[in-house]
Design an enzyme around this catalytic site. Structure first.
Site, PDB file in Angstrom:
ATOM      1  N   HIS A 171      -3.163 -25.545  -7.726  1.00  0.00           N
ATOM      2  CA  HIS A 171      -3.566 -27.117  -7.321  1.00  0.00           C
ATOM      3  C   HIS A 171      -2.828 -27.185  -5.969  1.00  0.00           C
ATOM      4  CE1 HIS A 171      -4.619 -28.306 -11.630  1.00  0.00           C
ATOM      5  NE2 HIS A 171      -5.459 -27.526 -11.369  1.00  0.00           N
ATOM      6  N   GLY A 212       4.583 -27.106 -20.648  1.00  0.00           N
ATOM      7  CA  GLY A 212       4.472 -28.456 -20.138  1.00  0.00           C
ATOM      8  C   GLY A 212       3.222 -28.857 -19.720  1.00  0.00           C
ATOM      9  N   PRO A 262       6.719 -30.929 -26.080  1.00  0.00           N
ATOM     10  CA  PRO A 262       7.121 -31.921 -27.208  1.00  0.00           C
ATOM     11  C   PRO A 262       5.853 -32.613 -28.291  1.00  0.00           C
ATOM     12  CG  PRO A 262       8.026 -32.766 -24.938  1.00  0.00           C
ATOM     13  CD  PRO A 262       7.018 -31.683 -24.761  1.00  0.00           C
TER      14      PRO A 262
HETATM   15  N1  APR Z   1       8.976 -30.272 -21.253  1.00  0.00           N
HETATM   16  C1  APR Z   1       7.638 -29.894 -21.559  1.00  0.00           C
HETATM   17  N2  APR Z   1       6.588 -30.472 -21.676  1.00  0.00           N
HETATM   18  C2  APR Z   1       6.677 -31.703 -21.564  1.00  0.00           C
HETATM   19  C3  APR Z   1       7.912 -32.559 -21.074  1.00  0.00           C
HETATM   20  C4  APR Z   1       9.006 -31.734 -21.103  1.00  0.00           C
HETATM   21  N3  APR Z   1      10.272 -32.047 -20.957  1.00  0.00           N
HETATM   22  N4  APR Z   1       7.672 -33.997 -21.014  1.00  0.00           N
HETATM   23  C5  APR Z   1       6.157 -33.824 -21.156  1.00  0.00           C
HETATM   24  N5  APR Z   1       5.765 -33.000 -21.347  1.00  0.00           N
HETATM   25  C6  APR Z   1       4.334 -32.473 -21.656  1.00  0.00           C
HETATM   26  C7  APR Z   1       3.418 -33.807 -22.278  1.00  0.00           C
HETATM   27  O1  APR Z   1       3.544 -33.835 -23.560  1.00  0.00           O
HETATM   28  C8  APR Z   1       2.014 -33.423 -21.654  1.00  0.00           C
HETATM   29  O2  APR Z   1       1.365 -32.415 -22.725  1.00  0.00           O
HETATM   30  O3  APR Z   1       3.749 -32.333 -20.307  1.00  0.00           O
HETATM   31  C9  APR Z   1       2.376 -32.379 -20.379  1.00  0.00           C
HETATM   32  C10 APR Z   1       2.152 -33.186 -19.139  1.00  0.00           C
HETATM   33  O4  APR Z   1       0.672 -33.161 -19.133  1.00  0.00           O
HETATM   34  P1  APR Z   1      -0.076 -33.794 -17.789  1.00  0.00           P
HETATM   35  O5  APR Z   1       0.761 -35.023 -17.317  1.00  0.00           O
HETATM   36  O6  APR Z   1      -1.448 -34.039 -18.182  1.00  0.00           O
HETATM   37  O7  APR Z   1       0.106 -32.740 -16.776  1.00  0.00           O
HETATM   38  P2  APR Z   1      -0.803 -31.308 -16.437  1.00  0.00           P
HETATM   39  O8  APR Z   1      -1.011 -30.963 -17.714  1.00  0.00           O
HETATM   40  O9  APR Z   1       0.199 -30.590 -15.637  1.00  0.00           O
HETATM   41  O10 APR Z   1      -2.121 -32.048 -15.871  1.00  0.00           O
HETATM   42  C11 APR Z   1      -2.874 -30.915 -15.078  1.00  0.00           C
HETATM   43  O11 APR Z   1      -4.176 -32.635 -14.026  1.00  0.00           O
HETATM   44  O12 APR Z   1      -3.803 -34.828 -12.773  1.00  0.00           O
HETATM   45  C12 APR Z   1      -3.957 -33.274 -12.724  1.00  0.00           C
HETATM   46  O13 APR Z   1      -3.543 -32.041 -10.803  1.00  0.00           O
HETATM   47  C13 APR Z   1      -3.156 -32.600 -11.675  1.00  0.00           C
HETATM   48  O14 APR Z   1      -1.902 -30.624 -12.061  1.00  0.00           O
HETATM   49  C14 APR Z   1      -2.339 -31.677 -12.782  1.00  0.00           C
HETATM   50  C15 APR Z   1      -3.411 -31.675 -13.846  1.00  0.00           C
END
Ligand code: APR
Length: 260
Positions: free
Chosen positions: A121, A189, A214
């Site tokens: 990204h 994550g 989590p």
């Molecule tokens: N360790 C592991 N996972 C975690 C932790 C932690 N300490 N804290 C939160 N999480 C998990 C949450 O449960 C969730 O499933 O991380 C995940 C974060 O999800 P999103 O916020 O949706 O992030 P992501 O999956 O990277 O989003 C994908 O969406 O908005 C776009 O471009 C942006 O790259 C991003 C894409």
């Protein structure tokens, strides 16, 4: 599977993998204080992606989009890698076939020492000219709004992939090939809802797929092992190939001149 059994199984998988791939999302940076996008206090709970992270939003109001990216740069600039970033970088050093695929643009994997990585990204610290296409790293916090190209004075945009934009072709093909060849895929994550990355794990042929999160995600029913844990808290307990087995007492440095 109990938490202890999951630790033992993940340790075995990490030790035995010949072609490990790690796929990360915003959750891997949560323990560094960087906000995630979804979940209880996620950024998309307070902002609309359509207003801040699409080509249309930028065409409509570039100043608003730059205010948003300046805010994210100010939040991320003081953040430091956490044990999850450091473990992932160490795993790369321990295995020549390792590849990291990250959705994150915060740069914390690089800061932790990761070098064999695909930032699907893009990178928050990169800017690209909308006129001449020139790309530079620009770590000023905040950037002037809107920032201008030093070469042609065109308006710069963040060097990230917005919703509705294709992933860079090379990033896509390199990631898909690595996942297909992997014998271990750690999905760490990510909420696994944004395509095409959310479907990457489904490309795996023969890899053991382990999810570390989590919370459950749409991917959970398809993985071999889903560990409900924060990434840093868990990974720092997983010994890496070549490190002494857990519980080995570190040898005291021998005294100069031989026998104790
Ligand atoms: N360790 C592991 N996972 C975690 C932790 C932690 N300490 N804290 C939160 N999480 C998990 C949450 O449960 C969730 O499933 O991380 C995940 C974060 O999800 P999103 O916020 O949706 O992030 P992501 O999956 O990277 O989003 C994908 O969406 O908005 C776009 O471009 C942006 O790259 C991003 C894409």
């Amino acid at each position: 599977m109990s938490g202890r059994d999951a630790l033992v199984e993940l340790t075995r998988l990490v030790r035995e993998a010949r072609r490990p791939v790690v796929l990360t999302g915003a959750g891997v940076s949560a323990e560094s204080g960087v906000p995630t996008f979804r979940g209880p206090d996620g950024l998309w709970k307070r902002h609309r992606p359509e207003d801040l992270a699409t080509p249309e939003a930028f065409a409509r109001d570039p100043a608003l989009v730059w205010e948003w990216y300046n805010w994210r740069r100010q939040r991320i600039a003081p953040a430091r890698p956490n044990p999850a970033h450091r473990w992932i970088a160490a795993y790369e050093r321990a295995n020549p076939e390792f590849l990291l695929i990250t959705q994150n643009v915060d740069g914390l994997h690089r800061l932790a020492g990761s070098r064999r990585l695909v930032e699907v990204h893009g990178d928050l610290w990169m800017v690209r000219c909308t006129c001449c296409g020139r790309e530079d790293e620009d770590r000023r916090v905040p950037l002037p709004v809107p920032p201008r190209c030093p070469e042609c004075n065109g308006m710069l945009r963040p060097g990230v992939v917005w919703f509705g934009e294709p992933l860079p072709a090379e990033a896509l093909s390199r990631s898909a090939e690595a996942v297909r060849k992997a014998d271990l895929l750690l999905v760490v994550g990510t909420s696994a809802v944004v395509q095409p990355v959310a479907s990457f794990p489904l490309l795996a042929r023969g890899a053991v797929v382990v999810e570390i999160n989590p919370a459950a995600t749409p991917l959970t029913p398809f993985v071999d092992l889903s560990i409900r844990s924060a990434a840093g808290a868990l990974l720092q307990r997983i010994p890496l190939p070549g490190s002494p087995p857990a519980g080995t007492k570190a040898l005291s440095p021998s005294r100069p001149g031989g026998a104790p």
